[in-house]
Design a protein around this motif. Structure first.
Motif, mmCIF file in Angstrom:
data_model
loop_
_atom_site.group_PDB
_atom_site.id
_atom_site.type_symbol
_atom_site.label_atom_id
_atom_site.label_comp_id
_atom_site.label_asym_id
_atom_site.label_seq_id
_atom_site.Cartn_x
_atom_site.Cartn_y
_atom_site.Cartn_z
ATOM 1 N N MET A 1 0.812 -1.175 0.083
ATOM 2 C CA MET A 1 -0.052 -0.051 -0.122
ATOM 3 C C MET A 1 0.742 1.182 -0.019
ATOM 4 O O MET A 1 0.797 2.099 -0.695
ATOM 5 N N GLY A 2 1.729 1.179 0.959
ATOM 6 C CA GLY A 2 2.813 2.544 0.798
ATOM 7 C C GLY A 2 3.447 2.694 -0.345
ATOM 8 O O GLY A 2 3.518 3.571 -0.981
ATOM 9 N N ALA A 3 4.003 1.620 -1.181
ATOM 10 C CA ALA A 3 4.801 1.441 -2.337
ATOM 11 C C ALA A 3 3.726 2.095 -3.404
ATOM 12 O O ALA A 3 4.207 2.732 -4.261
ATOM 13 N N GLY A 4 2.509 1.574 -3.395
ATOM 14 C CA GLY A 4 1.551 1.986 -4.565
ATOM 15 C C GLY A 4 1.228 3.470 -4.279
ATOM 16 O O GLY A 4 1.124 4.110 -5.302
ATOM 17 N N THR A 5 0.992 3.826 -2.975
ATOM 18 C CA THR A 5 0.826 5.208 -2.919
ATOM 19 C C THR A 5 1.759 6.020 -3.380
ATOM 20 O O THR A 5 1.511 7.211 -4.347
ATOM 21 N N LEU A 6 3.252 5.844 -3.202
ATOM 22 C CA LEU A 6 4.383 6.531 -3.657
ATOM 23 C C LEU A 6 4.420 6.401 -4.926
ATOM 24 O O LEU A 6 4.738 7.699 -5.782
ATOM 25 N N GLY A 7 4.290 5.369 -5.568
ATOM 26 C CA GLY A 7 4.628 5.003 -7.062
ATOM 27 C C GLY A 7 3.488 5.915 -7.756
ATOM 28 O O GLY A 7 3.630 6.526 -8.817
#
Lengths: 255, 270
Positions: free
Chosen positions: A10-16
């Motif tokens: 979720m963190g990586a998806g938001t950042l991406g």
């Protein structure tokens, strides 16, 4: 563990979704060093996550008219062509020198990004400038992506914004639109080789889908300059990783 | 602009009037009753930002005082009034892109177009703003109400715009399908008291039931996710062809062909 993978995704998806680079730069080290996932499996899962970020965010960006579909398709053509060429010539390329060069280049790009005016003056009312340059850089980004193990986003977003006059948010949204296509071509190969661990991929990708949706909704509310700063941080991280690899430093020694 | 000097003094007192400008705008606007928000933003922006800062000021102010769907009004009024001298494009572009997050960019620009700068620049300004806020198929929709470019058919539904909506729907559908299958896989594994086990297997083995149900659902979810961008490129080819954009259709078809080549090369390697 599934919950932690979901949250990481979720963190990586938001950042991406916010910065248009897919999140692999965060996920691969996290899965490999943090969760002990073998590197090749981590790369395979990360590619799935890039597709998830791209499709999840682009669904919103295309609907809202935030990404330039025409430009995206044109640059994508050169990226894929470059990636195919790169897969042939990769073994003969001086990998370490390219890693060091990329690492050094990130410093220059970060400086330019941070010195850009807060207002998105890079956006030219006359439309996209220097398209041939963008196509050439996309070709190079595609060719280098296999050699350096990075997606095209970290190269294409700054070029679109700083050189081609595409507003930063449009550049990140357009990058998001593009990155899923090249990742999709690779993920089938990894899947065919049985390298896609379903226990790791399922919760991580689900988290990325949730994060990408969140990031796409957040992006319009985040000031452009903050996004640039966030992108610059990610780029610095990537540059440091490239420099370390080029110098033969093993991050795992620190864990 | 009687308030201009007053505003400047305030900012000089704080020592940093540029950074403080949005706060200055926000302060009077925040107290305005709902139907006066647009006026408050416009008036405040006109006073504190006569010199090119319009975009930033309007962005910051409108984002804070007009979060409830009134952004379009605020942006239109502010942009039209504070940037009558050719700067409207910047102001509208930046403001609309930042304060109109939920597909309202088009509304904001359209409204700005209709109000327009008073000096006959409407067409150019809106075209430039629309190209940046809504850089692709939405331009036609956005430019509704202003002089159409030569050769354009007024009132016609833009097929590219419709195509982009189809692409967005396809992406949403692919994502929803993948998310649903992955969620079912995780729930199935959780209810079964175990975890998803295994790696991807060839389709023939998947159909033969070599994987357990949760793992099979997970693989199907990942497959549907991986196919989505490829389907999107195929759809884009059709969209551009239907819109009469032969060059773009060729570009999309070439991307699709190269992807197939890449897949074949990868499969041969694997």
């Amino acid at each position: 563990m599934a919950a932690l993978l979901f949250l990481s995704g979720m963190g990586a998806g938001t950042l991406g979704a916010l910065v248009g680079i897919g999140g692999g730069v965060v996920l691969v080290p996290l899965l490999h060093l943090g969760f002990g996932v073998p590197l090749q499996v981590a790369v395979a899962v990360s590619l799935c996550c890039v597709i998830a970020t791209s499709s999840g965010a682009a669904a919103t960006y295309v609907r809202d008219g935030r990404c330039d579909v025409r430009l995206g398709m044109q640059l994508e053509l050169f990226t894929v062509a470059g990636a195919i060429l790169g897969s042939w010539i990769a073994p003969s390329l001086p990998k370490q020198a390219l890693q060091l060069l990329f690492g050094a280049m990130t410093l220059v790009v970060v400086r330019s990004l941070l010195r850009a005016p807060a207002r998105d003056e890079a956006g030219s009312p006359g439309g996209v400038r220097r398209l041939p340059l963008g196509c050439a850089v996309s070709f190079g980004a595609g060719a280098l992506s296999g050699t350096l193990g990075i997606g095209g986003g970290p190269i294409k977003v700054p070029v679109m914004n700083l050189a081609m006059g595409v507003p930063f948010k449009v550049a990140t949204a357009t990058s998001n639109f593009m990155i899923g296509v090249t990742a999709a071509a690779s993920v089938f190969v990894y899947a065919a080789r049985g390298l896609l661990d379903l226990a790791v991929a399922a919760p991580t990708v689900l988290g990325v889908l949730a994060g990408a949706s969140l990031g796409a909704r957040l992006m319009p509310r985040v000031p452009t300059q903050r996004l640039r700063q966030l992108f610059a941080c990610v780029l610095l991280l990537l540059g440091a990783e490239m420099m370390a690899r080029g110098l033969g430093f093993d991050w795992k020694a620190l864990v | 602009m009687s308030g201009q000097g007053e505003t400047r003094r305030k900012d000089a007192h704080s020592g940093a009037w540029i950074g403080a400008a949005p706060d200055v705008v926000r302060e009077p606007a925040a107290g305005a009753v709902s139907n006066e928000m647009a006026n408050a933003v416009r008036d405040a922006a006109a006073e504190v930002a006569p010199n090119g800062m319009a975009a930033d000021v309007v962005c910051a102010a409108a984002a804070e005082v007009a979060p409830d769907g009134r952004a379009a009004d605020a942006v239109r009024a502010a942009a039209a009034e504070v940037a009558p001298n050719g700067m409207a494009a910047d102001a509208v572009r930046a403001a609309a892109a930042e304060v109109a997050p939920d597909g309202m960019a088009a509304d904001a620009v359209r409204a700005a177009a209709v109000a327009g700068p008073p000096n006959g620049m409407a067409a150019d300004v809106v075209r430039a703003a629309a190209a940046e806020v809504a850089p692709d198929g939405m331009a036609a929709d956005v430019a509704h109400g202003v002089p159409a470019p030569p050769g354009a058919a007024p009132g016609r539904v833009d097929p590219l715009h419709a195509g982009e909506r189809a692409i967005a729907r396809l992406l949403r559908g692919g994502v929803a399908l993948a998310a649903g299958l992955l969620l079912l896989a995780l729930l199935g594994a959780w209810i079964g008291g175990g975890a998803i086990r295994g790696t991807t297997v060839p389709l023939t083995e998947l159909l033969a039931g070599r994987l357990g149900l949760p793992a099979a659902l997970a693989q199907l979810g990942l497959l549907s996710l991986a196919v989505t961008p490829l389907a999107r490129v195929a759809l884009a080819t059709g969209v551009f062809a239907r819109a009469g954009e032969k060059r773009q259709a060729l570009v999309s078809a070439a991307v699709l062909a190269l992807l197939l080549v890449a897949l074949l090369l990868g499969a041969a390697e694997g």
